[in-house]
Design a protein around this motif. Structure first.
Motif, short mmCIF file in Angstrom:
data_model
loop_
_atom_site.label_atom_id
_atom_site.label_comp_id
_atom_site.label_asym_id
_atom_site.label_seq_id
_atom_site.Cartn_x
_atom_site.Cartn_y
_atom_site.Cartn_z
N VAL A 1 4.25 9.56 -44.12
CA VAL A 1 5.08 9.89 -43.33
C VAL A 1 4.96 10.50 -41.64
O VAL A 1 5.48 9.28 -41.18
CB VAL A 1 6.48 10.26 -44.34
CG1 VAL A 1 7.67 9.66 -43.54
CG2 VAL A 1 6.28 9.78 -46.10
N THR A 2 4.57 11.85 -42.16
CA THR A 2 4.30 12.11 -40.65
C THR A 2 3.73 11.45 -39.66
O THR A 2 3.94 11.09 -38.94
CB THR A 2 3.58 13.51 -40.87
OG1 THR A 2 5.01 14.34 -41.56
CG2 THR A 2 3.64 14.42 -39.85
N ALA A 3 2.62 10.70 -40.60
CA ALA A 3 0.64 9.43 -39.63
C ALA A 3 2.42 8.34 -39.22
O ALA A 3 2.13 8.38 -38.16
CB ALA A 3 0.27 9.57 -40.14
N LEU A 4 3.36 7.89 -40.08
CA LEU A 4 3.87 7.01 -39.85
C LEU A 4 4.62 7.71 -38.64
O LEU A 4 5.48 6.61 -37.77
CB LEU A 4 4.59 6.58 -40.92
CG LEU A 4 6.09 5.31 -40.73
CD1 LEU A 4 5.95 4.24 -40.03
CD2 LEU A 4 6.69 5.51 -41.21
N LYS A 5 5.89 8.40 -38.82
CA LYS A 5 6.52 8.94 -37.53
C LYS A 5 5.80 8.90 -36.51
O LYS A 5 6.18 8.65 -34.88
CB LYS A 5 7.12 10.05 -37.59
CG LYS A 5 8.25 10.41 -38.50
CD LYS A 5 8.46 11.09 -39.63
CE LYS A 5 9.61 11.42 -40.49
NZ LYS A 5 10.79 12.32 -40.92
N ARG A 6 4.22 9.39 -36.48
CA ARG A 6 3.68 9.40 -34.93
C ARG A 6 3.21 8.09 -34.79
O ARG A 6 2.97 8.22 -33.14
CB ARG A 6 2.52 10.55 -35.33
CG ARG A 6 1.60 11.21 -34.41
CD ARG A 6 0.58 11.74 -34.41
NE ARG A 6 -0.93 11.30 -35.35
CZ ARG A 6 -0.78 11.30 -37.21
NH1 ARG A 6 -0.04 12.62 -37.22
NH2 ARG A 6 -1.64 10.56 -38.18
N ARG A 7 3.17 7.90 -35.46
CA ARG A 7 2.44 6.51 -34.85
C ARG A 7 4.00 5.67 -34.15
O ARG A 7 3.48 5.12 -33.65
CB ARG A 7 1.80 4.76 -36.06
CG ARG A 7 0.98 5.13 -36.06
CD ARG A 7 0.48 4.69 -37.11
NE ARG A 7 1.34 4.01 -38.57
CZ ARG A 7 1.14 5.20 -39.44
NH1 ARG A 7 0.51 6.14 -39.83
NH2 ARG A 7 1.45 4.49 -40.90
N ARG A 8 4.98 6.16 -34.77
CA ARG A 8 5.93 4.94 -33.91
C ARG A 8 6.01 5.37 -32.50
O ARG A 8 6.32 4.90 -31.97
CB ARG A 8 7.73 5.19 -35.06
CG ARG A 8 8.07 4.57 -35.99
CD ARG A 8 8.77 5.00 -36.95
NE ARG A 8 9.24 4.20 -38.22
CZ ARG A 8 10.06 4.61 -39.22
NH1 ARG A 8 10.67 5.75 -38.87
NH2 ARG A 8 9.88 3.77 -40.14
N ARG A 9 6.54 6.98 -32.68
CA ARG A 9 6.26 7.64 -31.47
C ARG A 9 6.03 7.48 -30.40
O ARG A 9 5.69 7.31 -29.35
CB ARG A 9 6.55 9.23 -31.52
CG ARG A 9 6.44 9.67 -30.33
CD ARG A 9 6.80 11.45 -30.71
NE ARG A 9 5.58 11.90 -31.18
CZ ARG A 9 5.76 11.99 -32.27
NH1 ARG A 9 5.93 12.64 -33.10
NH2 ARG A 9 4.12 12.32 -32.95
N ASP A 10 4.08 7.23 -30.85
CA ASP A 10 3.08 6.63 -29.76
C ASP A 10 3.44 5.03 -29.38
O ASP A 10 3.04 4.66 -27.71
CB ASP A 10 2.31 6.52 -30.95
CG ASP A 10 1.51 7.78 -30.86
OD1 ASP A 10 2.02 8.46 -29.85
OD2 ASP A 10 0.49 8.30 -31.83
N ARG A 11 3.72 4.02 -30.28
CA ARG A 11 4.48 3.06 -29.75
C ARG A 11 5.20 3.02 -29.16
O ARG A 11 5.61 1.91 -28.18
CB ARG A 11 4.78 2.29 -31.39
CG ARG A 11 3.81 1.44 -31.74
CD ARG A 11 4.26 -0.05 -33.06
NE ARG A 11 4.76 0.84 -33.97
CZ ARG A 11 4.80 1.59 -35.07
NH1 ARG A 11 4.02 1.59 -35.91
NH2 ARG A 11 5.41 1.49 -35.87
N GLU A 12 6.27 3.56 -29.19
CA GLU A 12 8.15 3.67 -28.19
C GLU A 12 6.90 4.24 -27.17
O GLU A 12 7.69 3.59 -26.13
CB GLU A 12 8.63 4.93 -28.60
CG GLU A 12 8.84 4.27 -29.93
CD GLU A 12 10.02 5.20 -30.60
OE1 GLU A 12 10.26 6.32 -30.20
OE2 GLU A 12 11.22 5.11 -31.38
#
Length: 330
Positions: free
Chosen positions: A159-170
């Motif tokens: 889940v933390t990795a998912l949040k990091r990928r979201r932030r990276d996309r943003e």
């Protein structure tokens, strides 16, 4: 309900397929409970549990699905997890001729091993993933904690990795928007620099015409022997002025903007780097502040002195990167 059914489908697949269990018989029940735990903990965190018979899943990830005991997915990342029992270290090697030739009571995963399988009763979850290449590859029982205790933290890492990928996309989306705006600002300043240079030359030509008109007026009273030659020289100069005057030649307008270097574009990026979605320090930006004016070489009119027809020191209303968008806010 559908997710519970999918979890049980994976568990049934594991229990009924002895050839791919990768645990000794006494560990099958615990391993099945481990799969249920993984599925329920994943559902609680918003993961999707696809059915093991999902045609799209099988078509896209056939080998990994065959390898896994359960699959979980979330926003473009998919994880393949397999529960397996740890073997005693340095188990004896098998006779090569005996590999794969166990009797019917020996499951294939055990018969195909290079070494004898001597179970320890300790379990490990091995992990493959697509869409999260940095995820951990395994978790296992240890002397101080069981695998059951570790499963929640493993899923929390996903889940933390998912949040990091979201932030990276943003951040990438913000960076791409900033880079597009920076290029627009750069292009605008370059074009304004062209206009300013041509306007400067146009004003210089008006001064030259006034000067030539004054010469022509003085010719009315000039009686020198070279009168005709002087008149011819004045006419040549007027012809040259007309030829060089940008106000008389709209066809010469060129809107081509050279491709900026990273150093030229970076002052327009609002603190972002030109190389990727990350910020750079203010001092770095000031060091690289070679604005749009430096893209265009200074041009001097062939007739001009330091006052007319030269742009070597000109920084007009739009010059040297101070166009209608203003300077970057660092």
């Amino acid at each position: 309900m559908a997710q519970d059914m999918a979890i049980e489908a994976w568990v049934d697949r594991f229990v009924n397929d002895r050839d791919n269990q990768y645990v000794s018989e006494q560990c099958v029940e615990r391993a099945a409970d481990m799969l249920r735990r993984i599925g329920k903990e994943a559902c609680a965190r918003g993961f999707d549990i696809p059915s093991p018979n999902d045609e799209e899943l099988l078509r896209a990830h056939h080998d990994n699905v065959a390898w896994a005991h359960i699959v979980i997915a979330l926003e473009g990342a998919i994880y393949f997890l397999r529960v397996q029992e740890l073997c005693t270290p340095n188990a004896p090697r098998k006779d090569p001729s005996a590999m794969g030739r166990g009797d019917a009571s020996v499951p294939r995963w055990m018969a195909d091993r290079v070494r004898e399988f001597i179970g320890t009763g300790s379990l490990q979850v091995s992990i493959r993933s697509e869409g999260d290449l940095a995820c951990r590859k395994s978790a296992k029982d240890t002397m101080t904690s069981s695998l059951e205790v570790k499963i929640p933290s493993v899923l929390d890492e996903f889940v933390t990795a998912l949040k990091r990928r979201r932030r990276d996309r943003e951040e990438r989306a913000e960076w791409e928007a900033a880079k597009e705006l920076a290029r627009q600002r750069f292009d605008s300043d370059c074009l304004m620099a062209v206009v300013d240079r041509q306007a400067e030359q146009y004003l210089a030509m008006q001064k030259r015409r006034e000067y030539l008109t004054a010469l022509e007026c003085s010719m009315a009273s000039y009686e020198g022997e070279d009168r005709d030659d002087v008149s011819r020289r004045i006419a040549i100069l007027r012809e040259r002025v007309d030829a060089e005057d940008p106000g008389l030649h709209p066809e010469r307008i060129d809107l081509t903007v050279p491709e900026p270097t990273k150093a030229q574009l970076e002052p327009y990026m609002g603190g972002w780097s030109c190389e990727g979605p990350y910020h750079v320090s203010g001092c770095t930006l000031r060091d690289r502040a070679g604005r749009a004016g430096s893209v265009w070489s200074a041009e001097a009119d062939v007739y001009g002195d330091d006052q007319y027809g030269t742009t070597s020191g000109y920084t007009g209303a739009y010059g040297i990167g101070s166009g209608r968008y203003g300077g970057p806010a660092f």
